[in-house]
Scaffold this motif. Structure first.
Motif, short mmCIF file in Angstrom:
data_model
loop_
_atom_site.label_atom_id
_atom_site.label_comp_id
_atom_site.label_asym_id
_atom_site.label_seq_id
_atom_site.Cartn_x
_atom_site.Cartn_y
_atom_site.Cartn_z
N PHE A 98 -11.63 24.70 35.02
CA PHE A 98 -12.24 23.76 34.08
C PHE A 98 -11.25 23.10 33.14
CE2 PHE A 98 -12.42 28.08 32.56
CZ PHE A 98 -11.84 28.00 31.31
N LEU A 99 -10.01 23.60 33.06
CA LEU A 99 -9.06 23.06 32.08
C LEU A 99 -8.72 21.58 32.29
CD1 LEU A 99 -6.61 25.98 31.29
CD2 LEU A 99 -8.44 25.04 29.90
N PRO A 100 -8.59 21.09 33.53
CA PRO A 100 -8.35 19.65 33.65
C PRO A 100 -9.48 18.80 33.05
CG PRO A 100 -7.81 20.75 35.70
CD PRO A 100 -8.47 21.78 34.81
N PHE A 101 -10.70 19.27 33.14
CA PHE A 101 -11.83 18.54 32.56
C PHE A 101 -11.78 18.58 31.02
CE2 PHE A 101 -13.32 19.99 36.72
CZ PHE A 101 -13.60 18.75 37.30
N VAL A 102 -11.40 19.72 30.48
CA VAL A 102 -11.25 19.84 29.04
C VAL A 102 -10.14 18.91 28.56
CG1 VAL A 102 -10.64 21.41 27.15
CG2 VAL A 102 -12.14 22.20 28.99
N GLY A 103 -9.00 18.91 29.28
CA GLY A 103 -7.90 18.03 28.92
C GLY A 103 -8.29 16.57 28.97
N ALA A 104 -9.05 16.18 30.01
CA ALA A 104 -9.50 14.79 30.13
C ALA A 104 -10.42 14.42 28.98
CB ALA A 104 -10.20 14.59 31.47
N TYR A 105 -11.28 15.34 28.57
CA TYR A 105 -12.19 15.09 27.46
C TYR A 105 -11.39 14.80 26.18
CZ TYR A 105 -15.30 16.02 23.55
OH TYR A 105 -15.99 15.93 22.38
N TYR A 106 -10.38 15.63 25.90
CA TYR A 106 -9.60 15.42 24.68
C TYR A 106 -8.71 14.19 24.76
CZ TYR A 106 -11.47 19.58 22.58
OH TYR A 106 -12.33 20.48 22.03
N LYS A 107 -8.23 13.87 25.94
CA LYS A 107 -7.48 12.61 26.09
C LYS A 107 -8.37 11.42 25.79
CE LYS A 107 -3.91 14.00 29.31
NZ LYS A 107 -3.33 13.86 30.64
N LEU A 108 -9.61 11.48 26.25
CA LEU A 108 -10.57 10.42 25.97
C LEU A 108 -10.84 10.34 24.47
CD1 LEU A 108 -12.56 8.24 26.89
CD2 LEU A 108 -14.27 10.06 27.16
N GLN A 109 -10.99 11.49 23.82
CA GLN A 109 -11.21 11.50 22.37
C GLN A 109 -10.02 10.89 21.63
OE1 GLN A 109 -14.07 12.44 20.74
NE2 GLN A 109 -14.80 12.45 22.84
N ASP A 110 -8.80 11.22 22.08
CA ASP A 110 -7.61 10.61 21.47
C ASP A 110 -7.62 9.11 21.64
OD1 ASP A 110 -6.64 13.04 20.63
OD2 ASP A 110 -5.25 13.27 22.32
N TYR A 111 -7.99 8.65 22.82
CA TYR A 111 -8.02 7.22 23.11
C TYR A 111 -9.07 6.49 22.26
CZ TYR A 111 -8.62 2.85 25.62
OH TYR A 111 -8.73 1.51 25.95
N LEU A 112 -10.23 7.11 22.10
CA LEU A 112 -11.33 6.48 21.36
C LEU A 112 -11.11 6.49 19.85
CD1 LEU A 112 -14.38 7.83 23.39
CD2 LEU A 112 -13.34 5.55 23.50
N HIS A 113 -10.32 7.40 19.38
CA HIS A 113 -10.11 7.50 17.93
C HIS A 113 -8.72 7.08 17.63
CE1 HIS A 113 -13.67 9.80 18.66
NE2 HIS A 113 -13.89 9.92 17.38
#
Length: 103
Positions: free
Chosen positions: A88-103
């Motif tokens: 599941f870690l790649p999905f968690v990493g993708a989620y936080y990358k998206l959060q970084d991009y959006l904020h």
């Protein structure tokens, strides 16, 4: 980064840390000794500071001061729903990358 630290706008970034992050269910480290092997792990993303500190503490423990270890009496509760490899870690990493991009 520049929004928070505008003075760094022209600073070159040479390195970025990326790698496995070990986490415990309660986000607190574990340290001790088992069958002659001393360990300190489970920093939950705080390894840079905590590992340096725990290196000093575990040196004291290995020298005979077992009371120096603040994590010595902690049990190891399992993380609910986690079995086997960390798929599941790649999905968690993708989620936080998206959060970084959006904020």
């Amino acid at each position: 980064m520049v929004e928070i630290f505008p003075d760094l706008a022209n600073t070159r970034i040479d390195y970025c840390w990326g790698g496995m992050v070990d986490m415990t269910a309660d986000r607190l480290p574990r340290a001790g000794e088992r069958e002659g092997l001393f360990y300190s792990m489970g920093y939950s993303g705080h390894g840079t500071q905590m590992a340096t500190y725990m290196g000093q503490i575990m040196a004291e423990v290995m020298d005979g001061n077992t009371t120096a270890n603040p994590w010595g009496d902690f049990d190891w509760p399992a993380i609910p729903g986690h079995f086997g490899p960390t798929w599941f870690l790649p999905f968690v990493g993708a989620y936080y990358k998206l959060q970084d991009y959006l904020h």
